[in-house]
Design a protein around this motif. Structure first.
Motif, PDB file in Angstrom:
ATOM      1  N   GLU A   1       1.385   1.457   0.437  1.00  0.00           N
ATOM      2  CA  GLU A   1       0.692   1.640   0.731  1.00  0.00           C
ATOM      3  C   GLU A   1      -0.775   1.020  -0.238  1.00  0.00           C
ATOM      4  O   GLU A   1      -1.929   0.133  -0.250  1.00  0.00           O
ATOM      5  CB  GLU A   1       0.408   3.042   1.245  1.00  0.00           C
TER       6      GLU A   1
ATOM      7  N   TYR B   1      -1.013  -1.236  -2.748  1.00  0.00           N
ATOM      8  CA  TYR B   1      -1.398  -2.480  -2.906  1.00  0.00           C
ATOM      9  C   TYR B   1      -2.226  -3.694  -1.896  1.00  0.00           C
ATOM     10  O   TYR B   1      -1.910  -2.839  -0.922  1.00  0.00           O
ATOM     11  CB  TYR B   1       0.087  -2.921  -2.550  1.00  0.00           C
ATOM     12  N   THR B   2      -2.940  -4.156  -2.258  1.00  0.00           N
ATOM     13  CA  THR B   2      -4.336  -4.881  -1.487  1.00  0.00           C
ATOM     14  C   THR B   2      -2.848  -6.309  -0.983  1.00  0.00           C
ATOM     15  O   THR B   2      -2.693  -7.430  -1.146  1.00  0.00           O
ATOM     16  CB  THR B   2      -4.930  -5.424  -2.085  1.00  0.00           C
ATOM     17  N   PRO B   3      -3.720  -5.968   0.760  1.00  0.00           N
ATOM     18  CA  PRO B   3      -3.086  -7.613   1.148  1.00  0.00           C
ATOM     19  C   PRO B   3      -4.214  -8.632   1.283  1.00  0.00           C
ATOM     20  O   PRO B   3      -4.901  -8.996   0.758  1.00  0.00           O
ATOM     21  CB  PRO B   3      -3.374  -6.770   3.053  1.00  0.00           C
TER      22      PRO B   3
ATOM     23  N   LEU C   1       2.704  -6.686   3.142  1.00  0.00           N
ATOM     24  CA  LEU C   1       1.182  -6.239   3.411  1.00  0.00           C
ATOM     25  C   LEU C   1       0.387  -6.413   4.428  1.00  0.00           C
ATOM     26  O   LEU C   1      -0.508  -5.344   4.698  1.00  0.00           O
ATOM     27  CB  LEU C   1       0.600  -6.877   1.627  1.00  0.00           C
TER      28      LEU C   1
ATOM     29  N   GLN D   1      -3.224 -10.761  -0.974  1.00  0.00           N
ATOM     30  CA  GLN D   1      -2.604 -11.517  -2.836  1.00  0.00           C
ATOM     31  C   GLN D   1      -1.449 -11.486  -2.689  1.00  0.00           C
ATOM     32  O   GLN D   1       0.117 -11.163  -1.622  1.00  0.00           O
ATOM     33  CB  GLN D   1      -3.312  -9.953  -3.674  1.00  0.00           C
TER      34      GLN D   1
END
Length: 244
Positions: A177, A179-181, A91, A183
């Motif tokens: 896309e 999902y939050t980078p 991510l 984590q």
């Protein structure tokens, strides 16, 4: 074609072999590191660029691989300072990846044709394709099925068969896309989330050779059979010897 190799783990299960080396660099057959074999295979199957996701002892992997020119590849690095799981590292550099790409663990020995695997994924339009292998598990006990305190079925020492993940995946950028980078995010979380959304991942069933070098017993087995498996794992080396 582009591949992401996950090479940031500590290899705890493979100790003491991984005390001084990251798992992808442990030697196989006293001649090749696991990562060396993987990079040779990727080049043979038409991959031109690779991202190595590194962490534990990552400087040793950088020193060994360099820019990848030894294998005819262009290699870049993504270093994680905290463990992010299988999918989490991707991510952070998703914008730099092509629409479809390969993701694999850096400790896998297989003769899977990575190019065929990627083509299957791109044709399917599925959000994720998982390379699967049939693994049989023998139960050394009589297995009982019970209902209301009574035995309704009995099987003596059955062998159960499961499709297991080979640690090799084909992904599309649009799948990740949302999902939050930054984590931690595991492969298991991704699969469960896709299933919850009604987006079923595809299975690419494989019946060739596969060994996940996760434990000392697996590592010893890889070294024991390497000489006889060399023509399957490294056919390009035979071509080179013949031409010489």
């Amino acid at each position: 074609m582009h591949a992401v190799i996950l090479a940031g783990g500590k290899g705890v299960r493979l100790r003491p072999y991984t005390t001084a080396f990251p798992k992808p660099l442990v030697p196989i057959g006293n001649e090749y590191a696991i990562l060396d074999i993987v990079l040779r295979q990727l080049r043979q199957h038409g991959f031109g660029t690779v991202t190595l996701a590194i962490g534990h002892l990552g400087s040793l992997i950088r020193a060994f691989v360099g820019d990848g020119s030894k294998w005819g590849l262009e290699v870049t690095y993504a270093e994680e300072t905290t463990p992010l799981g299988t999918i989490g590292p991707l991510l952070g550099f998703l914008d730099y990846l092509p629409e479809h790409f390969l993701v694999m663990n850096g400790d896998v020995l297989t003769d899977l044709n990575y190019a065929d695997f990627m083509r299957s994924h791109m044709r399917s339009g599925d959000p994720l394709t998982v390379a699967t292998y049939r693994r049989d598990v023998k139960i050394d006990f009589g297995v009982l099925e019970t209902h209301d305190r009574h035995i309704v079925q009995f099987t003596e020492k059955p062998t159960l068969s499961y499709a297991v993940s080979m640690g090799i995946y084909a992904l599309s950028r649009k799948t990740l896309e949302p999902y939050t980078p930054g984590q931690p995010f595991g492969f298991d979380q991704l699969v469960l989330d896709l299933l919850a959304q009604g987006k079923q991942p595809a299975a690419f069933e494989f019946g060739g050779y596969w060994l996940d070098i996760g434990r000392p017993d697996d590592y010893d087995e890889a070294n024991r059979v390497f000489d006889q498996l060399r023509p399957r794992l490294l056919p390009d080396q035979l071509i080179q010897v013949a031409s010489d």
